[in-house]
Design a protein around this motif. Structure first.
Motif, PDB file in Angstrom:
ATOM      1  N   THR A 170       0.837  -1.194   0.000  1.00  0.00           N
ATOM      2  CA  THR A 170       0.000   0.000   0.000  1.00  0.00           C
ATOM      3  C   THR A 170       0.875   1.248   0.000  1.00  0.00           C
ATOM      4  N   GLY A 171       2.133   1.096  -0.338  1.00  0.00           N
ATOM      5  CA  GLY A 171       3.019   2.243  -0.411  1.00  0.00           C
ATOM      6  C   GLY A 171       4.238   2.047   0.466  1.00  0.00           C
ATOM      7  N   PRO A 209      -3.050  -3.271  -4.253  1.00  0.00           N
ATOM      8  CA  PRO A 209      -2.414  -2.970  -2.973  1.00  0.00           C
ATOM      9  C   PRO A 209      -2.932  -3.922  -1.894  1.00  0.00           C
ATOM     10  N   THR A 210      -2.028  -4.526  -1.156  1.00  0.00           N
ATOM     11  CA  THR A 210      -2.447  -5.410  -0.066  1.00  0.00           C
ATOM     12  C   THR A 210      -1.795  -4.934   1.223  1.00  0.00           C
ATOM     13  N   THR A 211      -2.494  -5.100   2.322  1.00  0.00           N
ATOM     14  CA  THR A 211      -1.937  -4.707   3.617  1.00  0.00           C
ATOM     15  C   THR A 211      -1.271  -5.924   4.251  1.00  0.00           C
ATOM     16  N   THR A 229      -3.992  -8.505   4.772  1.00  0.00           N
ATOM     17  CA  THR A 229      -4.739  -9.138   3.684  1.00  0.00           C
ATOM     18  C   THR A 229      -3.846  -9.840   2.665  1.00  0.00           C
ATOM     19  N   THR A 278      -3.995 -13.827   2.353  1.00  0.00           N
ATOM     20  CA  THR A 278      -5.306 -14.316   1.937  1.00  0.00           C
ATOM     21  C   THR A 278      -5.579 -13.956   0.491  1.00  0.00           C
ATOM     22  N   SER A 331      -9.794  -0.782  -8.815  1.00  0.00           N
ATOM     23  CA  SER A 331      -8.541  -0.578  -8.093  1.00  0.00           C
ATOM     24  C   SER A 331      -8.002   0.830  -8.309  1.00  0.00           C
ATOM     25  N   PHE A 349     -13.354  -7.429   6.541  1.00  0.00           N
ATOM     26  CA  PHE A 349     -12.473  -8.561   6.246  1.00  0.00           C
ATOM     27  C   PHE A 349     -13.271  -9.688   5.597  1.00  0.00           C
ATOM     28  N   SER A 367     -13.635  -8.757   2.022  1.00  0.00           N
ATOM     29  CA  SER A 367     -12.460  -8.798   1.160  1.00  0.00           C
ATOM     30  C   SER A 367     -11.832 -10.180   1.127  1.00  0.00           C
ATOM     31  N   LEU A 368     -11.933 -10.934   2.219  1.00  0.00           N
ATOM     32  CA  LEU A 368     -11.175 -12.181   2.266  1.00  0.00           C
ATOM     33  C   LEU A 368     -12.049 -13.418   2.205  1.00  0.00           C
ATOM     34  N   ILE A 418     -14.459  -5.689  -5.555  1.00  0.00           N
ATOM     35  CA  ILE A 418     -14.185  -5.459  -4.130  1.00  0.00           C
ATOM     36  C   ILE A 418     -14.978  -4.278  -3.595  1.00  0.00           C
ATOM     37  N   ARG A 448     -18.475  -5.398  -3.003  1.00  0.00           N
ATOM     38  CA  ARG A 448     -18.556  -6.247  -1.815  1.00  0.00           C
ATOM     39  C   ARG A 448     -18.555  -5.384  -0.562  1.00  0.00           C
ATOM     40  N   SER A 502      -9.302   1.128   4.413  1.00  0.00           N
ATOM     41  CA  SER A 502      -7.861   1.017   4.181  1.00  0.00           C
ATOM     42  C   SER A 502      -7.336  -0.311   4.723  1.00  0.00           C
ATOM     43  N   PHE A 503      -8.051  -0.901   5.674  1.00  0.00           N
ATOM     44  CA  PHE A 503      -7.573  -2.164   6.235  1.00  0.00           C
ATOM     45  C   PHE A 503      -7.713  -3.318   5.259  1.00  0.00           C
ATOM     46  N   VAL A 504      -8.537  -3.169   4.243  1.00  0.00           N
ATOM     47  CA  VAL A 504      -8.622  -4.231   3.245  1.00  0.00           C
ATOM     48  C   VAL A 504      -7.935  -3.793   1.954  1.00  0.00           C
ATOM     49  N   GLY A 505      -7.031  -2.823   2.060  1.00  0.00           N
ATOM     50  CA  GLY A 505      -6.193  -2.483   0.918  1.00  0.00           C
ATOM     51  C   GLY A 505      -6.830  -1.517  -0.062  1.00  0.00           C
ATOM     52  N   ARG A 534      -5.867   7.172   5.329  1.00  0.00           N
ATOM     53  CA  ARG A 534      -4.653   6.375   5.468  1.00  0.00           C
ATOM     54  C   ARG A 534      -4.135   5.880   4.131  1.00  0.00           C
ATOM     55  N   ASN A 545      -0.697   7.248   2.786  1.00  0.00           N
ATOM     56  CA  ASN A 545       0.403   6.293   2.792  1.00  0.00           C
ATOM     57  C   ASN A 545       1.124   6.262   1.455  1.00  0.00           C
ATOM     58  N   VAL A 546       0.339   6.275   0.390  1.00  0.00           N
ATOM     59  CA  VAL A 546       0.920   6.239  -0.949  1.00  0.00           C
ATOM     60  C   VAL A 546       1.757   7.489  -1.189  1.00  0.00           C
TER      61      VAL A 546
END
Lengths: 339, 434
Positions: free
Chosen positions: A41-42, A81-83, A86, A89, B222, B280, B283-284, B298, B301, B375-378, B384, B388-389
């Protein structure tokens, strides 16, 4: 009874799904016409989109080389982007074809999580940064220090191991990510800040008073970072592995993005001829064509060129080759022979 | 008879109050210095405020708007304000502001999300304000399809044919309702619409696209990010969660045991699980259950699960409104001979919803801010994800407060706007005499 039938059905379908996805990644990528690369993610220097949304970085270049090798076009990559949570999975469920995202090769990830770490494209290790006026010159002198540490990472565990092994104590200051760690460290919330040495170097390069901070010589962990694929699709694993090794081999043989055509036209060295697909049928053996390595090299240069362009000493990050030098120059980058 | 020595025959003019009893002096004395404790507190508070302002002001005043990297910012600040001075580096916002707004949406296509955003206001105006002509509601109905087409691109027929599914639903309902009643007719309509989407949707799109087509450059999920993503998720979830929430609230109060059980089960399950868990799951977990290489977007979802999450909370908020209505209102509806749905639509819900407005809007504001959790699932949320990027760029690594302030300010504008609208609506609908 009904529940067990239901769960059994789910398990069976999951197994079938798993069996169907094994052996099929190459076909899926070719059919899609695009490689899906699990990315960060960066992370400075390794993988992040720039101002125009174009992905750049050391890991990203390997994705592009792989796309060039498999599909013949380095731009045919979708970066997902994956954290930290994640990433595995995403790979296991087939959302991404390959994960090239600073993931440390460990025993449990390789076995229990059913992945294959096919090679190592960057040897990293955990280090410490301190302010010069702290008067510390070795990590062994950090007894009683407050340490800024990212929670939920292997670095946290390494830190605990290191202090325990040296019979020292520390007070952790938990932070969520790298930028917060740097901000806390600069604000004086902790004496030292620990993460992968490459990350420390990048942070230090951007500090206003970089000269007042030093990275201690001790590297307290092994962090072999490399591309990861799903267990069971060995052909796809071979493709990723040998694409990476082709780049390393190219550096060893002095083949660059600029001179690859010239070398291909003039060389008589049998090893170079095999690598570039002029002799033998290396590419065909892994389901590609014989030019795959040549295209991978043309995408972004050999391993050394990729390193220099993204994180090397000519960039602001300024990482030395260190362990990532070729084996002929005292490093660990060693490609098995192409034959 | 005693004569009075002096009798005033005219009124004295009014005197202004003594200096200590009026204006600023009085206000200060009464509010800030009314006793020793309050005086000390006031002085302390003033000191703290002074410290904060003294710390922030130079940082803001030294702010740099034009630079190409953090180190250049620092050089400019050092040149202007002397070595060691601190200053904000707003140049990062200046250079990358569009990424916080649009993520990695193709830059030559920015007009599409912008147009969709402007049209959003046209679409919601007839819902929000009663002075707007009601014919605009037709635009509101087609807006979701239009918005989808603008944002994701592709063939214009995709969203249109998907919308026809709803038309099928409406027609089946209209035809069946006199024969079998409201609820079975609605059920039959939903089944017909699902059949349409499953079996006729794709062939119809292919057929129509073959005849004549209007294409927009397709944009991938994306590439979505920043406020484009937050608003897409937020607005969709808000508009779909309200009707679902109302149905759940009514279901929970229903006399029918199965409907009641399902509603209670759904509400309690969703409220018992943190939003992160649902994200989660989106995404998962879903990836494991779907066949490999299924393209289940995504963002879609995430939107579905955020909608369900908000609907469960809204259901309880609206149930509170329903419970606050006096029993007489229900009885009056029955006495008028209204059936269940008419009674709800004409008598119960208008009042219950009016009572619940502040809580409903609170839920919406919370929901909108919760979109940053993606952001927790990318996904690249503004707070964030995009930050972050941007920080991963070596030019801007080490930047800390500026992105947060920028994103925080934008969030504040949107949430404050929602809050003001809710107050306006409360004023407008106020019919009591409090």
């Amino acid at each position: 009874m009904k529940t067990s039938v239901f769960l059994g059905t789910i398990a069976a379908s999951a197994l079938l799904a798993g069996a169907a996805s094994a052996q099929a990644t190459l076909e899926a990528v070719k059919a899609r016409g695009e490689l899906i690369c699990g990315s960060n993610t960066g992370l400075t220097g390794f993988g992040a989109p720039d101002a125009n949304g174009e992905w750049k970085g050391f890991d990203v270049s390997l994705c592009r080389a792989l796309a060039a090798a498999v599909l013949g076009d380095a731009t045919k990559v979708q970066f997902v982007p994956t954290t930290g949570e994640t990433r595995f999975t995403s790979l296991a469920s087939g959302e991404v074809d390959v994960l090239i995202r600073n993931s440390t090769w460990t025993f449990t990830r390789d076995t229990e999580l059913a992945f294959d770490f096919v090679s190592v494209n960057y040897y990293d290790g955990q280090g410490f940064m301190v302010k010069k006026d702290l008067g510390v010159s070795s990590a062994k002198e950090l007894d009683g220090a407050t340490v800024c540490i990212q929670t939920g990472t292997t670095t946290e565990l390494n830190l605990a191991d290191f202090f325990k092994a040296n019979n020292m104590s520390y007070t952790p200051v938990n932070v969520a990510d790298d930028s917060e760690a740097a901000a806390q460290y600069l604000a004086g919330a902790c004496d030292t800040y620990t993460t992968d040495a490459s990350g420390l170097a990048a942070s230090r390069a951007t500090m206003a008073d970089a000269a007042n901070h030093i990275i201690l010589p001790e590297i307290i962990s092994k962090e072999p970072l490399g591309p990861v694929v799903r267990h069971g699709d060995n052909n796809w694993g071979d493709i990723v592995r040998w694409t990476q090794y082709a780049l390393v081999m190219a550096e060893e043989l002095g083949i660059t993005a600029a001179n690859v055509e010239e070398v291909a036209a003039s060389t008589t060295n049998p090893e170079v001829r095999r690598l570039l697909g002029l002799e033998g049928d290396m590419g065909v053996k892994i389901g590609l064509d014989n030019d795959f390595a040549k295209r991978a090299i043309m995408a972004g240069g050999n391993y050394g060129e990729i390193f220099e362009a993204n994180i090397g000493s000519s960039t602001p990050i300024g990482l030395a080759r260190g362990l990532n030098a070729l084996w002929t120059q005292g490093g660990l980058q060693y490609a098995p022979p192409f034959r | 008879m005693q004569t009075l020595s002096y009798v005033r025959t005219e009124m004295l003019p009014q005197q202004p109050a003594p200096l200590g009893e009026r204006g600023a002096a009085k206000w200060l004395r009464e509010n800030l210095f009314s006793g020793p404790v309050n005086t000390i507190m006031t002085l302390l508070a003033l000191y703290v405020i002074y410290l904060i302002i003294a710390a922030i002001t130079p940082w803001l005043l030294n702010g740099v708007w034009n630079a190409s990297s953090l180190s250049e910012c620092r050089a400019i600040i050092a040149a202007a304000a002397g070595e060691g001075a601190s200053g904000a580096c707003w140049a990062v916002i200046n250079e990358r502001w569009h990424q916080w707004l649009f993520g990695f949406y193709p830059q030559d296509q920015y007009w599409r999300p912008t147009l969709a955003f402007v049209l959003l206001f046209v679409a919601i105006a007839p819902v929000l304000f009663d002075r707007v002509p009601k014919q605009l509601l037709w635009f509101t109905l087609i807006y979701p399809a239009l918005c989808f087409w603008l944002l994701w691109g592709g063939s214009v027929w995709g969203p249109i044919v998907a919308m026809i599914g709803f038309v099928v639903l409406a027609i089946v309902y209209r035809l069946a309702q006199p024969l079998i009643g409201i609820s079975p007719a609605a059920g039959a309509g939903v089944v017909a619409a699902i059949l349409w989407w499953l079996f006729l949707d794709v062939p119809a799109v292919n057929l129509l696209a073959g005849l004549a087509d209007l294409q927009l450059q397709p944009v991938r999920s994306s590439d979505f990010g920043g406020f484009l993503l937050a608003i897409t998720i937020g607005v969709t979830a808000i508009s779909f969660s309200l009707p679902i929430g109302i149905l759940l609230a009514l279901g929970r109060q229903s006399d029918m045991p199965i409907v009641k059980l399902l509603s209670v089960g759904f509400i309690e399950f969703i409220r018992g699980v943190p939003l992160i868990t649902l994200l989660f799951t989106a995404s998962l977990l879903l990836q494991y259950f779907l066949p490999p290489n299924t393209e289940f977007d995504i963002i879609l979802r995430v939107i579905i699960l955020v909608t369900l999450f908000a609907a469960a909370y809204l259901a309880e908020v609206i149930r509170g409104g329903l419970a606050a209505l006096p029993r007489g209102q229900y009885e009056a509806a029955d006495a008028l001979g209204l059936d269940y749905w008419r009674a709800q639509r004409l008598i119960i819900l208008p009042q219950a919803l009016k009572i619940s407005i502040p809580s409903i809007v609170s839920t919406f504001i919370g929901l909108f801010k919760d979109t940053t959790l993606v952001s927790f699932v990318g996904l690249l949320d503004p707070l964030r994800g995009v930050t972050n990027v941007v920080r991963a760029d070596i030019n801007w690594k080490g930047i800390y407060w500026e992105p947060y302030i920028y994103v925080g300010a934008l969030f504040f504008i949107i949430c404050f706007g929602m809050s003001r609208y809710s107050m306006y609506l409360e004023q407008k609908l106020k019919t009591d005499h409090r």
